[in-house]
Design a protein around this motif. Structure first.
Motif, PDB file in Angstrom:
ATOM      1  N   GLY A 190       0.830  -1.194   0.000  1.00  0.00           N
ATOM      2  CA  GLY A 190       0.000   0.000   0.000  1.00  0.00           C
ATOM      3  C   GLY A 190       0.867   1.248   0.000  1.00  0.00           C
TER       4      GLY A 190
ATOM      5  N   ALA B  95      -3.364   4.854   4.865  1.00  0.00           N
ATOM      6  CA  ALA B  95      -4.639   4.130   4.875  1.00  0.00           C
ATOM      7  C   ALA B  95      -4.541   2.847   4.047  1.00  0.00           C
ATOM      8  CB  ALA B  95      -5.757   5.028   4.334  1.00  0.00           C
ATOM      9  N   GLU B  96      -3.887   2.949   2.884  1.00  0.00           N
ATOM     10  CA  GLU B  96      -3.729   1.764   2.026  1.00  0.00           C
ATOM     11  C   GLU B  96      -2.825   0.728   2.689  1.00  0.00           C
ATOM     12  OE1 GLU B  96      -2.252   3.343  -1.604  1.00  0.00           O
ATOM     13  OE2 GLU B  96      -4.232   3.882  -2.382  1.00  0.00           O
TER      14      GLU B  96
ATOM     15  N   LEU C 287      -2.448   0.148   5.859  1.00  0.00           N
ATOM     16  CA  LEU C 287      -3.217  -0.515   6.909  1.00  0.00           C
ATOM     17  C   LEU C 287      -4.189  -1.528   6.315  1.00  0.00           C
ATOM     18  CD1 LEU C 287      -4.088  -0.848   9.843  1.00  0.00           C
ATOM     19  CD2 LEU C 287      -5.623   1.106   9.535  1.00  0.00           C
ATOM     20  N   LYS C 288      -4.938  -1.112   5.290  1.00  0.00           N
ATOM     21  CA  LYS C 288      -5.923  -2.003   4.677  1.00  0.00           C
ATOM     22  C   LYS C 288      -5.263  -3.215   4.020  1.00  0.00           C
ATOM     23  CE  LYS C 288      -8.076   1.227   2.258  1.00  0.00           C
ATOM     24  NZ  LYS C 288      -9.046   1.839   1.310  1.00  0.00           N
ATOM     25  N   GLU C 289      -4.185  -2.966   3.238  1.00  0.00           N
ATOM     26  CA  GLU C 289      -3.536  -4.070   2.525  1.00  0.00           C
ATOM     27  C   GLU C 289      -2.855  -5.039   3.481  1.00  0.00           C
ATOM     28  OE1 GLU C 289      -4.038  -4.795  -0.476  1.00  0.00           O
ATOM     29  OE2 GLU C 289      -5.031  -2.943  -1.074  1.00  0.00           O
ATOM     30  N   SER C 290      -2.238  -4.516   4.538  1.00  0.00           N
ATOM     31  CA  SER C 290      -1.581  -5.389   5.503  1.00  0.00           C
ATOM     32  C   SER C 290      -2.598  -6.232   6.262  1.00  0.00           C
ATOM     33  CB  SER C 290      -0.756  -4.560   6.486  1.00  0.00           C
ATOM     34  OG  SER C 290      -0.104  -5.386   7.421  1.00  0.00           O
ATOM     35  N   THR C 291      -3.737  -5.619   6.603  1.00  0.00           N
ATOM     36  CA  THR C 291      -4.793  -6.350   7.315  1.00  0.00           C
ATOM     37  C   THR C 291      -5.362  -7.465   6.441  1.00  0.00           C
ATOM     38  OG1 THR C 291      -5.366  -4.352   8.546  1.00  0.00           O
ATOM     39  CG2 THR C 291      -6.992  -6.118   8.525  1.00  0.00           C
ATOM     40  N   LYS C 292      -5.620  -7.141   5.185  1.00  0.00           N
ATOM     41  CA  LYS C 292      -6.143  -8.153   4.251  1.00  0.00           C
ATOM     42  C   LYS C 292      -5.123  -9.274   4.048  1.00  0.00           C
ATOM     43  CE  LYS C 292      -7.388  -5.240   0.893  1.00  0.00           C
ATOM     44  NZ  LYS C 292      -7.926  -4.770  -0.413  1.00  0.00           N
TER      45      LYS C 292
END
Length: 342
Positions: free
Chosen positions: A58, A62-63, A65-70
């Motif tokens: 990401g 924000a990206e 956080l989202k990409e790492s979580t996914k």
């Protein structure tokens, strides 16, 4: 034994190459996961490794956080099925979280004490942390690492990159480079997409340096991504190289390395090529190691860099030798020890 190795950055492919080949040669089952970022896929295919690609890098906070979580979620599903005996990574955000959650021992290789956010997310969860002795222990402990988990060694992680390196003296010819000048400089822009560096991916600290040195030497640039490549187009005597290429032979063949990053600077220093670091962030302890040992110069002032570059291009002095530990042996021993304790 089943070993899970997670590779999240292009230089880590070369770092783990000999470890993977050794483990496979010993008959161990090695699962390699990677993410979409830079030239990871190309290098993995170049070395002929089988891999599972999960997730991507990401750019914005924000990206990230989202990409790492996914990615952590998808890796969890895979690792629950695979049940490895040990997980191994170098600055992977997700592997320590997954192995900790599933009570799988992990071996983590660290060389960046300034990646505070990443270190806080990972180091407290790691079974073993292997890091250069030049990194201040406090910089690691304050992010939550257990002092008893830390294993220190002399040198930096790049010493592992040259385990089976064979120099190609004909690299310029093989790349069909049209070089008009007697001397050649290799340049690498800054890691503008990294979370630990506040940088604009549409600019580079190298462009004014290129402007002033292009009439004195051939300049080869290895950009990190498409936007960086665009910054160096249109200059005379400047060639933009598209990875993957034999960077080790290139670094050894060139007369000088000017880098705004870290890994390639340290690799070039180990190969005996003069190096100027113009990394725009706070210098890492591993870079200070090479500077203090006379293998690297550092400046962020354009005029000073150009003056130093012109001097080094005419200097035939050989760099000093440095003492390092056997990092390959240290990592292999800790992989087996962690797996046997798990």
């Amino acid at each position: 034994m089943k070993v899970w190795i997670d590779i999240t950055n292009a230089p880590h492919v070369r770092f783990f190459k000999n470890i993977i080949e050794y483990l496979q040669g010993e008959g161990e089952d090695v699962i390699i996961t990677i993410r979409k970022f830079g030239d990871i896929h190309k290098l993995m295919r170049l070395f002929g490794f089988d891999f599972i690609s999960i997730g991507k890098h990401g750019v914005s906070l924000a990206e990230k956080l989202k990409e790492s979580t996914k990615r952590a979620y998808k890796l969890s599903k895979l690792i629950i099925e695979e049940k490895p005996d040990v997980g191994v990574s170098k600055h992977s955000i997700e592997l320590p979280r997954v192995t900790f959650g599933l009570k799988i021992p992990s071996v983590y290789i660290l060389d960046n004490e300034h990646a505070i956010a990443a270190n806080k997310l990972t180091l407290p969860l790691c079974e073993k942390i292997i890091m250069p002795e030049v990194i201040d222990l406090w910089d690691v402990i304050k992010t939550g690492a257990d002092p008893n988990s830390i294993i220190r060694y002399r040198g930096t992680s790049e010493i592992l990159h040259f385990q089976n390196f064979k120099y190609n003296d004909k690299i310029f010819h093989d790349l069909k480079l049209e070089l008009k000048k007697e001397k050649t400089i290799l340049m690498r822009p800054e890691p503008a997409l990294a979370s630990y560096l506040d940088a604009d991916c549409h600019k580079s600290v190298l462009t004014p340096i290129v402007e002033m040195l292009k009439d004195h030497a051939n300049i080869l640039v290895i950009p990190r991504f498409k936007e960086q490549a665009e910054l160096f187009k249109g200059y005379e005597n400047v060639t933009i190289l598209k990875p993957p290429v034999d960077t080790f032979s290139l670094m050894k063949k060139c007369d000088l390395m000017i880098g705004a990053g870290g890994t390639m600077n340290r690799e070039a220093a180990l190969l005996g090529t003069p190096v100027i670091s113009c990394y725009p962030g706070k210098p890492l302890a591993v870079d200070k190691f090479y500077i203090e040992n006379g293998l690297m110069h550092r400046s962020t002032e354009t005029d000073e860099i150009v003056k130093l570059a012109l001097k080094l291009l005419l200097d035939d002095k050989k760099p000093p030798k440095i003492e390092t530990d056997d990092l390959f042996k240290i990592i292999i021993e800790n992989i087996y020890n962690a797996a046997n304790k798990g």
